[in-house]
Design a protein around this motif. Structure first.
Motif, PDB file in Angstrom:
ATOM      1  N   CYS A   3      -4.902  18.290  -2.316  1.00  0.00           N
ATOM      2  CA  CYS A   3      -3.779  17.336  -2.764  1.00  0.00           C
ATOM      3  C   CYS A   3      -4.337  16.294  -2.294  1.00  0.00           C
ATOM      4  CB  CYS A   3      -3.017  17.870  -1.594  1.00  0.00           C
ATOM      5  SG  CYS A   3      -1.002  16.813  -1.024  1.00  0.00           S
ATOM      6  N   ALA A   4      -3.636  14.836  -2.983  1.00  0.00           N
ATOM      7  CA  ALA A   4      -3.933  13.426  -3.297  1.00  0.00           C
ATOM      8  C   ALA A   4      -2.948  12.468  -3.118  1.00  0.00           C
ATOM      9  CB  ALA A   4      -4.966  12.854  -4.534  1.00  0.00           C
ATOM     10  N   SER A   5      -2.542  11.544  -2.022  1.00  0.00           N
ATOM     11  CA  SER A   5      -1.781  10.835  -2.125  1.00  0.00           C
ATOM     12  C   SER A   5      -2.025   9.569  -1.946  1.00  0.00           C
ATOM     13  CB  SER A   5      -1.098  11.453  -0.625  1.00  0.00           C
ATOM     14  OG  SER A   5      -2.128  10.609   0.566  1.00  0.00           O
ATOM     15  N   SER A   6      -1.004   9.075  -2.309  1.00  0.00           N
ATOM     16  CA  SER A   6      -0.487   7.250  -2.338  1.00  0.00           C
ATOM     17  C   SER A   6       0.774   7.063  -1.860  1.00  0.00           C
ATOM     18  CB  SER A   6      -1.110   7.124  -3.815  1.00  0.00           C
ATOM     19  OG  SER A   6       0.154   7.598  -4.837  1.00  0.00           O
ATOM     20  N   GLY A   7       0.328   5.452  -2.275  1.00  0.00           N
ATOM     21  CA  GLY A   7       1.718   4.964  -1.497  1.00  0.00           C
ATOM     22  C   GLY A   7       1.903   4.509   0.000  1.00  0.00           C
ATOM     23  N   THR A   8       0.729   4.225   0.302  1.00  0.00           N
ATOM     24  CA  THR A   8       0.884   4.051   1.597  1.00  0.00           C
ATOM     25  C   THR A   8      -0.689   3.605   1.922  1.00  0.00           C
ATOM     26  OG1 THR A   8       1.438   4.323   4.338  1.00  0.00           O
ATOM     27  CG2 THR A   8       0.562   6.106   3.066  1.00  0.00           C
ATOM     28  N   ILE A   9      -0.986   3.216   3.069  1.00  0.00           N
ATOM     29  CA  ILE A   9      -2.389   2.204   3.046  1.00  0.00           C
ATOM     30  C   ILE A   9      -2.613   2.628   4.787  1.00  0.00           C
ATOM     31  CG2 ILE A   9      -2.407  -0.105   2.145  1.00  0.00           C
ATOM     32  CD1 ILE A   9      -2.168  -1.423   4.616  1.00  0.00           C
ATOM     33  N   PHE A  10      -1.595   3.263   5.522  1.00  0.00           N
ATOM     34  CA  PHE A  10      -1.371   3.957   6.853  1.00  0.00           C
ATOM     35  C   PHE A  10      -2.086   5.181   6.355  1.00  0.00           C
ATOM     36  CE2 PHE A  10      -0.046  -0.026   8.707  1.00  0.00           C
ATOM     37  CZ  PHE A  10       0.850  -1.136   7.012  1.00  0.00           C
ATOM     38  N   ARG A  11      -2.171   5.375   7.844  1.00  0.00           N
ATOM     39  CA  ARG A  11      -2.692   7.201   8.041  1.00  0.00           C
ATOM     40  C   ARG A  11      -1.427   8.263   7.798  1.00  0.00           C
ATOM     41  NH1 ARG A  11      -7.732  10.460   8.205  1.00  0.00           N
ATOM     42  NH2 ARG A  11      -8.729   8.129   8.723  1.00  0.00           N
ATOM     43  N   ILE A  12      -1.763   9.083   7.172  1.00  0.00           N
ATOM     44  CA  ILE A  12      -0.737   9.622   7.274  1.00  0.00           C
ATOM     45  C   ILE A  12      -0.842  10.946   8.506  1.00  0.00           C
ATOM     46  CG2 ILE A  12       0.677  11.711   6.159  1.00  0.00           C
ATOM     47  CD1 ILE A  12      -0.294  10.500   3.763  1.00  0.00           C
TER      48      ILE A  12
END
Length: 115
Positions: free
Chosen positions: A22-31
């Motif tokens: 699973c790859a994420s995008s849309g935030t520069i902060f750690r989920i």
């Protein structure tokens, strides 16, 4: 707004293995937390495994000893290694993220285990 994209589903025989990513995008902060849920036809969506940004993991009883969740090398990515798959593992698997008090879901990837 976090976007999640799953990959790695497919058809496998009982006893086989699959790896979901699973790859994420849309935030520069750690989920804060990422994980995997699954939903079989006629059933409610259920937890498979989660991993916190600290590395702490949690597994459903059905996944313990067979599945391993891990954070990817890239920030805000997660994988699920599934071994010793059973026909009852057949479901659509969804990537989930909890970030900034909001829940985000991927579109799902089908996992089918034949007997």
């Amino acid at each position: 707004q976090v976007q999640l994209v799953e990959s790695g589903g497919g058809l496998v025989q009982a006893g086989g293995s699959l790896r979901l990513s699973c790859a994420s995008s849309g935030t520069i902060f750690r989920i804060q937390r990422m994980g995997w849920y699954r939903q079989a036809p006629g059933n409610q969506r259920e937890l498979v495994a989660t991993i916190m940004d600290s590395g702490t993991t949690n597994y459903a009883d059905s996944a313990k000893g067979r599945f391993t969740i891990s954070a990817g090398n890239a920030k805000n990515t997660v994988s699920l290694q599934m071994n010793s798959l059973k026909p009852e593992d057949t479901a659509v698997y969804y990537c989930h993220a909890l970030h900034d008090y909001s829940n985000y879901w991927g579109q799902g990837t089908q996992v089918t285990v034949s007997s």
